[in-house]
Design a protein around this motif. Structure first.
Motif, PDB file in Angstrom:
ATOM      1  N   LYS A  68      26.110  11.923  10.130  1.00 18.80           N
ATOM      2  CA  LYS A  68      24.731  12.119  10.577  1.00 18.80           C
ATOM      3  C   LYS A  68      24.163  13.305   9.809  1.00 18.80           C
ATOM      4  CE  LYS A  68      25.147   8.732  13.353  1.00 18.80           C
ATOM      5  NZ  LYS A  68      24.979   7.492  12.664  1.00 18.80           N
ATOM      6  N   GLU A  69      22.998  13.803  10.213  1.00 17.97           N
ATOM      7  CA  GLU A  69      22.322  14.850   9.449  1.00 17.97           C
ATOM      8  C   GLU A  69      23.176  16.091   9.203  1.00 17.97           C
ATOM      9  OE1 GLU A  69      18.253  16.425   9.685  1.00 17.97           O
ATOM     10  OE2 GLU A  69      17.791  14.508  10.611  1.00 17.97           O
ATOM     11  N   ALA A  70      23.790  16.634  10.239  1.00 16.57           N
ATOM     12  CA  ALA A  70      24.557  17.875  10.085  1.00 16.57           C
ATOM     13  C   ALA A  70      25.734  17.679   9.133  1.00 16.57           C
ATOM     14  CB  ALA A  70      25.048  18.369  11.440  1.00 16.57           C
ATOM     15  N   LYS A  71      26.448  16.582   9.294  1.00 22.69           N
ATOM     16  CA  LYS A  71      27.595  16.330   8.423  1.00 22.69           C
ATOM     17  C   LYS A  71      27.125  16.033   7.003  1.00 22.69           C
ATOM     18  CE  LYS A  71      32.050  14.490   7.933  1.00 22.69           C
ATOM     19  NZ  LYS A  71      33.263  14.234   8.629  1.00 22.69           N
ATOM     20  N   ALA A  72      26.029  15.308   6.863  1.00 23.53           N
ATOM     21  CA  ALA A  72      25.488  15.020   5.534  1.00 23.53           C
ATOM     22  C   ALA A  72      25.142  16.319   4.814  1.00 23.53           C
ATOM     23  CB  ALA A  72      24.266  14.119   5.637  1.00 23.53           C
ATOM     24  N   ALA A  73      24.560  17.264   5.534  1.00 22.70           N
ATOM     25  CA  ALA A  73      24.211  18.553   4.935  1.00 22.70           C
ATOM     26  C   ALA A  73      25.474  19.291   4.477  1.00 22.70           C
ATOM     27  CB  ALA A  73      23.429  19.402   5.923  1.00 22.70           C
ATOM     28  N   ARG A  74      26.515  19.279   5.309  1.00 20.22           N
ATOM     29  CA  ARG A  74      27.773  19.954   4.944  1.00 20.22           C
ATOM     30  C   ARG A  74      28.434  19.281   3.740  1.00 20.22           C
ATOM     31  NH1 ARG A  74      28.466  19.971  10.559  1.00 20.22           N
ATOM     32  NH2 ARG A  74      30.041  18.330  10.437  1.00 20.22           N
ATOM     33  N   LEU A  75      28.443  17.949   3.733  1.00 18.04           N
ATOM     34  CA  LEU A  75      29.051  17.230   2.605  1.00 18.04           C
ATOM     35  C   LEU A  75      28.281  17.488   1.314  1.00 18.04           C
ATOM     36  CD1 LEU A  75      29.919  13.826   4.320  1.00 18.04           C
ATOM     37  CD2 LEU A  75      31.491  15.690   3.735  1.00 18.04           C
ATOM     38  N   SER A  76      26.973  17.551   1.428  1.00 19.08           N
ATOM     39  CA  SER A  76      26.146  17.824   0.254  1.00 19.08           C
ATOM     40  C   SER A  76      26.431  19.228  -0.282  1.00 19.08           C
ATOM     41  CB  SER A  76      24.670  17.687   0.612  1.00 19.08           C
ATOM     42  OG  SER A  76      23.857  17.938  -0.510  1.00 19.08           O
ATOM     43  N   GLU A  77      26.573  20.191   0.617  1.00 22.31           N
ATOM     44  CA  GLU A  77      26.900  21.558   0.197  1.00 22.31           C
ATOM     45  C   GLU A  77      28.269  21.607  -0.481  1.00 22.31           C
ATOM     46  OE1 GLU A  77      26.574  24.155   3.567  1.00 22.31           O
ATOM     47  OE2 GLU A  77      24.437  23.733   3.795  1.00 22.31           O
ATOM     48  N   ALA A  78      29.164  20.705  -0.065  1.00 22.70           N
ATOM     49  CA  ALA A  78      30.504  20.647  -0.660  1.00 22.70           C
ATOM     50  C   ALA A  78      30.513  19.894  -1.988  1.00 22.70           C
ATOM     51  CB  ALA A  78      31.479  20.001   0.327  1.00 22.70           C
ATOM     52  N   GLY A  79      29.376  19.310  -2.376  1.00 21.70           N
ATOM     53  CA  GLY A  79      29.276  18.675  -3.686  1.00 21.70           C
ATOM     54  C   GLY A  79      29.043  17.174  -3.688  1.00 21.70           C
ATOM     55  N   LEU A  80      28.915  16.548  -2.522  1.00 20.97           N
ATOM     56  CA  LEU A  80      28.680  15.105  -2.475  1.00 20.97           C
ATOM     57  C   LEU A  80      27.205  14.805  -2.723  1.00 20.97           C
ATOM     58  CD1 LEU A  80      30.230  12.437  -1.918  1.00 20.97           C
ATOM     59  CD2 LEU A  80      29.388  12.581   0.420  1.00 20.97           C
ATOM     60  N   THR A  81      26.948  13.800  -3.555  1.00 21.67           N
ATOM     61  CA  THR A  81      25.573  13.377  -3.830  1.00 21.67           C
ATOM     62  C   THR A  81      25.457  11.864  -3.641  1.00 21.67           C
ATOM     63  OG1 THR A  81      25.953  12.970  -6.196  1.00 21.67           O
ATOM     64  CG2 THR A  81      25.236  15.189  -5.563  1.00 21.67           C
ATOM     65  N   VAL A  82      24.235  11.397  -3.509  1.00 23.84           N
ATOM     66  CA  VAL A  82      23.953   9.962  -3.482  1.00 23.84           C
ATOM     67  C   VAL A  82      23.009   9.701  -4.640  1.00 23.84           C
ATOM     68  CG1 VAL A  82      23.016   8.031  -2.169  1.00 23.84           C
ATOM     69  CG2 VAL A  82      24.203   9.876  -0.966  1.00 23.84           C
ATOM     70  N   ASN A  83      23.476   8.945  -5.610  1.00 26.84           N
ATOM     71  CA  ASN A  83      22.710   8.696  -6.840  1.00 26.84           C
ATOM     72  C   ASN A  83      22.280  10.007  -7.495  1.00 26.84           C
ATOM     73  OD1 ASN A  83      22.867   5.869  -6.576  1.00 26.84           O
ATOM     74  ND2 ASN A  83      21.195   5.908  -5.106  1.00 26.84           N
ATOM     75  N   GLY A  84      23.157  10.998  -7.434  1.00 37.88           N
ATOM     76  CA  GLY A  84      22.898  12.289  -8.052  1.00 37.88           C
ATOM     77  C   GLY A  84      22.050  13.243  -7.232  1.00 37.88           C
ATOM     78  N   ALA A  85      21.591  12.804  -6.056  1.00 36.54           N
ATOM     79  CA  ALA A  85      20.699  13.634  -5.245  1.00 36.54           C
ATOM     80  C   ALA A  85      21.448  14.289  -4.082  1.00 36.54           C
ATOM     81  CB  ALA A  85      19.555  12.799  -4.698  1.00 36.54           C
ATOM     82  N   PRO A  86      21.222  15.582  -3.889  1.00 35.89           N
ATOM     83  CA  PRO A  86      21.809  16.244  -2.727  1.00 35.89           C
ATOM     84  C   PRO A  86      21.029  15.865  -1.471  1.00 35.89           C
ATOM     85  CG  PRO A  86      20.440  17.783  -3.926  1.00 35.89           C
ATOM     86  CD  PRO A  86      20.474  16.504  -4.728  1.00 35.89           C
ATOM     87  N   PHE A  87      21.620  16.135  -0.313  1.00 35.18           N
ATOM     88  CA  PHE A  87      20.953  15.844   0.956  1.00 35.18           C
ATOM     89  C   PHE A  87      19.811  16.830   1.163  1.00 35.18           C
ATOM     90  CE2 PHE A  87      20.471  16.648   5.536  1.00 35.18           C
ATOM     91  CZ  PHE A  87      20.111  15.381   5.944  1.00 35.18           C
ATOM     92  N   GLN A  88      18.658  16.303   1.568  1.00 37.10           N
ATOM     93  CA  GLN A  88      17.498  17.139   1.886  1.00 37.10           C
ATOM     94  C   GLN A  88      16.899  16.631   3.184  1.00 37.10           C
ATOM     95  OE1 GLN A  88      15.151  16.786  -1.678  1.00 37.10           O
ATOM     96  NE2 GLN A  88      16.264  18.442  -2.680  1.00 37.10           N
ATOM     97  N   ALA A  89      17.104  17.388   4.247  1.00 37.98           N
ATOM     98  CA  ALA A  89      16.668  16.969   5.582  1.00 37.98           C
ATOM     99  C   ALA A  89      15.158  16.768   5.649  1.00 37.98           C
ATOM    100  CB  ALA A  89      17.109  17.993   6.624  1.00 37.98           C
ATOM    101  N   ASP A  90      14.395  17.601   4.964  1.00 39.61           N
ATOM    102  CA  ASP A  90      12.945  17.479   5.033  1.00 39.61           C
ATOM    103  C   ASP A  90      12.449  16.179   4.414  1.00 39.61           C
ATOM    104  OD1 ASP A  90      13.770  18.550   2.570  1.00 39.61           O
ATOM    105  OD2 ASP A  90      11.821  19.473   2.195  1.00 39.61           O
TER     106      ASP A  90
END
Length: 102
Positions: A68-90
């Protein structure tokens, strides 16, 4: 001279350690290397990816249980991307607002 060489080497290894891992291209091992993704989560991600690539973070959160949002933010901070894009809640919130207005 030796200190400069060691500092350069450490900087290189740090950059490699934080290299982005794209969820649509990563192997099981690469996914598990991301802090917060274990063998079970990596298996879920790969199973969903076989059904089709992930379009964006919203698609990942919808299709992969436990992300969900919180985990997606943590995974993105750890380096995970989707199609090269980091998670952006806004961006996600704006997209959901547009869907709700329709």
């Amino acid at each position: 001279m030796l200190k400069t060489f060691i500092a350069t080497l450490l900087a290189l290894f740090t950059a490699i350690a934080f290299a982005a891992v794209d969820i649509n291209k990563a192997t099981q091992a690469e996914l598990e290397a991301v802090k917060g993704i274990g063998p079970a989560a990596a298996t879920k991600i790969l199973a969903e990816r076989q059904k089709g690539t992930f379009k964006d973070w919203g698609d990942v959160m919808q299709r992969v249980g436990g992300i969900k949002e919180a985990k997606a933010a943590r995974l993105s901070e750890a380096g995970l991307t989707v199609n090269g894009a980091p998670f952006q809640a806004d961006k996600l919130a704006k997209k959901e607002d547009k869907k709700a207005k329709k």
